[in-house]
Design a protein around this motif. Structure first.
Motif, mmCIF file in Angstrom:
data_model
loop_
_atom_site.group_PDB
_atom_site.id
_atom_site.type_symbol
_atom_site.label_atom_id
_atom_site.label_comp_id
_atom_site.label_asym_id
_atom_site.label_seq_id
_atom_site.Cartn_x
_atom_site.Cartn_y
_atom_site.Cartn_z
ATOM 1 N N GLU A 54 0.976 -1.126 0.050
ATOM 2 C CA GLU A 54 -0.053 0.078 -0.049
ATOM 3 C C GLU A 54 1.001 1.146 -0.040
ATOM 4 O O GLU A 54 2.085 1.114 0.443
ATOM 5 C CB GLU A 54 -1.025 -0.042 1.244
ATOM 6 N N SER A 55 0.195 2.208 -0.381
ATOM 7 C CA SER A 55 0.934 3.692 -0.260
ATOM 8 C C SER A 55 0.659 4.341 1.094
ATOM 9 O O SER A 55 -0.676 4.284 1.521
ATOM 10 C CB SER A 55 0.608 4.369 -1.370
ATOM 11 N N ALA A 56 1.582 4.730 1.723
ATOM 12 C CA ALA A 56 1.511 5.190 3.021
ATOM 13 C C ALA A 56 0.918 6.921 2.902
ATOM 14 O O ALA A 56 0.852 7.259 1.591
ATOM 15 C CB ALA A 56 2.887 5.557 3.456
ATOM 16 N N TRP A 57 0.333 7.434 3.959
ATOM 17 C CA TRP A 57 -0.320 8.412 3.704
ATOM 18 C C TRP A 57 0.796 9.474 3.504
ATOM 19 O O TRP A 57 2.169 9.673 3.708
ATOM 20 C CB TRP A 57 -0.939 9.084 4.983
ATOM 21 N N HIS A 58 0.597 10.559 2.503
ATOM 22 C CA HIS A 58 1.815 11.370 2.010
ATOM 23 C C HIS A 58 0.622 12.803 1.392
ATOM 24 O O HIS A 58 -0.477 12.613 1.095
ATOM 25 C CB HIS A 58 2.437 10.851 0.677
ATOM 26 N N VAL A 59 1.331 13.614 1.197
ATOM 27 C CA VAL A 59 0.867 15.019 0.655
ATOM 28 C C VAL A 59 1.612 15.674 -0.374
ATOM 29 O O VAL A 59 2.889 15.423 -0.567
ATOM 30 C CB VAL A 59 0.246 16.232 1.771
ATOM 31 N N VAL A 60 1.146 15.828 -1.711
ATOM 32 C CA VAL A 60 1.875 16.701 -2.331
ATOM 33 C C VAL A 60 1.234 18.111 -2.904
ATOM 34 O O VAL A 60 0.220 18.442 -2.542
ATOM 35 C CB VAL A 60 1.717 15.866 -3.867
ATOM 36 N N SER A 61 2.196 18.838 -3.153
ATOM 37 C CA SER A 61 1.636 20.435 -3.073
ATOM 38 C C SER A 61 1.079 21.026 -4.509
ATOM 39 O O SER A 61 1.006 21.959 -4.750
ATOM 40 C CB SER A 61 2.842 21.350 -2.852
ATOM 41 N N SER A 62 1.161 19.826 -5.392
ATOM 42 C CA SER A 62 0.431 19.938 -6.877
ATOM 43 C C SER A 62 -0.629 19.278 -6.917
ATOM 44 O O SER A 62 -1.121 18.080 -6.380
ATOM 45 C CB SER A 62 1.463 19.733 -7.846
ATOM 46 N N ASP A 63 -1.837 19.614 -7.873
ATOM 47 C CA ASP A 63 -2.810 18.673 -8.279
ATOM 48 C C ASP A 63 -2.164 17.509 -8.880
ATOM 49 O O ASP A 63 -1.188 17.266 -9.503
ATOM 50 C CB ASP A 63 -3.858 19.490 -9.083
ATOM 51 N N GLU A 64 -2.984 16.288 -8.699
ATOM 52 C CA GLU A 64 -2.623 15.046 -9.037
ATOM 53 C C GLU A 64 -3.911 14.129 -9.678
ATOM 54 O O GLU A 64 -4.748 14.068 -8.898
ATOM 55 C CB GLU A 64 -1.727 14.089 -7.938
ATOM 56 N N LEU A 78 -8.689 9.987 0.632
ATOM 57 C CA LEU A 78 -8.367 11.226 0.568
ATOM 58 C C LEU A 78 -8.475 11.649 2.048
ATOM 59 O O LEU A 78 -9.630 11.747 2.627
ATOM 60 C CB LEU A 78 -9.239 12.214 -0.439
ATOM 61 N N GLY A 79 -7.452 12.129 2.545
ATOM 62 C CA GLY A 79 -7.503 12.598 4.232
ATOM 63 C C GLY A 79 -7.441 14.070 4.732
ATOM 64 O O GLY A 79 -7.219 14.175 5.791
ATOM 65 N N GLY A 80 -8.037 14.791 3.724
ATOM 66 C CA GLY A 80 -8.174 16.186 4.028
ATOM 67 C C GLY A 80 -6.717 16.894 3.813
ATOM 68 O O GLY A 80 -5.774 16.388 3.261
ATOM 69 N N ALA A 81 -6.954 18.074 4.062
ATOM 70 C CA ALA A 81 -5.738 19.232 3.911
ATOM 71 C C ALA A 81 -5.172 19.619 5.210
ATOM 72 O O ALA A 81 -4.473 20.722 5.167
ATOM 73 C CB ALA A 81 -6.291 20.273 2.951
ATOM 74 N N PRO A 109 -6.703 17.020 -5.304
ATOM 75 C CA PRO A 109 -6.217 18.206 -5.054
ATOM 76 C C PRO A 109 -4.990 18.500 -4.289
ATOM 77 O O PRO A 109 -4.594 18.051 -3.254
ATOM 78 C CB PRO A 109 -7.512 19.153 -4.416
ATOM 79 N N ALA A 110 -4.100 19.706 -4.678
ATOM 80 C CA ALA A 110 -2.891 19.894 -4.270
ATOM 81 C C ALA A 110 -3.419 20.191 -2.933
ATOM 82 O O ALA A 110 -4.135 20.651 -2.170
ATOM 83 C CB ALA A 110 -2.583 21.370 -4.785
ATOM 84 N N GLY A 111 -2.493 19.680 -1.911
ATOM 85 C CA GLY A 111 -2.469 19.838 -0.598
ATOM 86 C C GLY A 111 -3.339 18.863 0.098
ATOM 87 O O GLY A 111 -3.555 18.913 1.511
ATOM 88 N N THR A 112 -3.676 17.885 -0.260
ATOM 89 C CA THR A 112 -4.667 16.926 0.219
ATOM 90 C C THR A 112 -3.893 15.615 0.656
ATOM 91 O O THR A 112 -3.111 15.162 -0.338
ATOM 92 C CB THR A 112 -5.955 16.460 -0.705
ATOM 93 N N TRP A 113 -4.089 15.105 1.718
ATOM 94 C CA TRP A 113 -3.325 13.793 2.085
ATOM 95 C C TRP A 113 -3.984 12.837 1.187
ATOM 96 O O TRP A 113 -5.328 12.923 0.999
ATOM 97 C CB TRP A 113 -3.708 13.506 3.625
ATOM 98 N N ARG A 140 5.531 15.045 1.010
ATOM 99 C CA ARG A 140 5.802 15.040 2.556
ATOM 100 C C ARG A 140 5.134 13.586 2.984
ATOM 101 O O ARG A 140 3.932 13.355 2.706
ATOM 102 C CB ARG A 140 5.544 15.984 3.366
ATOM 103 N N LEU A 141 5.601 12.711 3.666
ATOM 104 C CA LEU A 141 4.973 11.545 4.253
ATOM 105 C C LEU A 141 4.492 11.878 5.764
ATOM 106 O O LEU A 141 5.120 12.738 6.365
ATOM 107 C CB LEU A 141 6.075 10.443 4.585
ATOM 108 N N ALA A 142 3.202 11.384 6.270
ATOM 109 C CA ALA A 142 2.795 11.324 7.469
ATOM 110 C C ALA A 142 3.654 10.821 8.307
ATOM 111 O O ALA A 142 4.377 9.906 8.052
ATOM 112 C CB ALA A 142 1.310 10.613 7.388
#
Length: 145
Positions: A54-64, A78-81, A109-113, A140-142
């Motif tokens: 599985e993919s760990a919780w992470h956030v990217v500052s761009s739309d994906e 999707l775990g919020g911003a 969306p950008a900034g969404t976990w 960034r990883l959680a």
């Protein structure tokens, strides 16, 4: 060390720090200015998860944008911003069963976990298009769950 899945070997994928396997397949030739500095206008990767990954919780500052290829389905959470993933994560399933609510593509969306895992006992291949283009400095990883 984990054995390389056959699909990962065929596509030339490498281990991803968040889990799974990936390879960048496209980098736009034009750049855009971002808060983190210049980035390609867009990038695309292949991303593979096997049933035990599985993919760990992470956030990217761009739309994906996630694009499903199969064969299995993928649960994208999707775990919020906020500062950390929200326990009340919303899930969308990328997969073949459109009548059951699966989708062929999904926006993070950008900034969404976000986190992902196979929704079936099959491996699942997706592509992820990121704009402005992906840079690990914007990722960034959680903290450990």
């Amino acid at each position: 060390m984990t054995a390389i899945p056959a699909t990962a070997a065929l596509l030339g994928l490498e281990p991803h720090p968040e889990g799974g396997w990936f390879r960048r397949t496209y980098t736009a030739s034009s750049a855009v200015d971002t808060a983190g500095g210049p980035r390609p206008a867009a990038t695309i990767i292949h991303y593979l998860l096997t049933p035990d990954e599985e993919s760990a919780w992470h956030v990217v500052s761009s739309d994906e944008v996630w694009l499903w290829h199969g064969p299995g389905a993928l649960e994208l959470r999707l775990g919020g911003a906020g500062d950390a993933p929200d326990d009340a994560a919303v899930a969308v399933t990328l997969g073949p069963d459109l009548a059951a609510g699966h989708v062929a593509q999904a926006l993070v969306p950008a900034g969404t976990w976000q986190a992902a895992r196979p929704a079936t006992d099959q491996e699942v291949l997706v592509s992820c298009a990121v704009s402005p283009g992906f840079d690990f400095a914007d990722w960034r990883l959680a903290a450990h769950e």
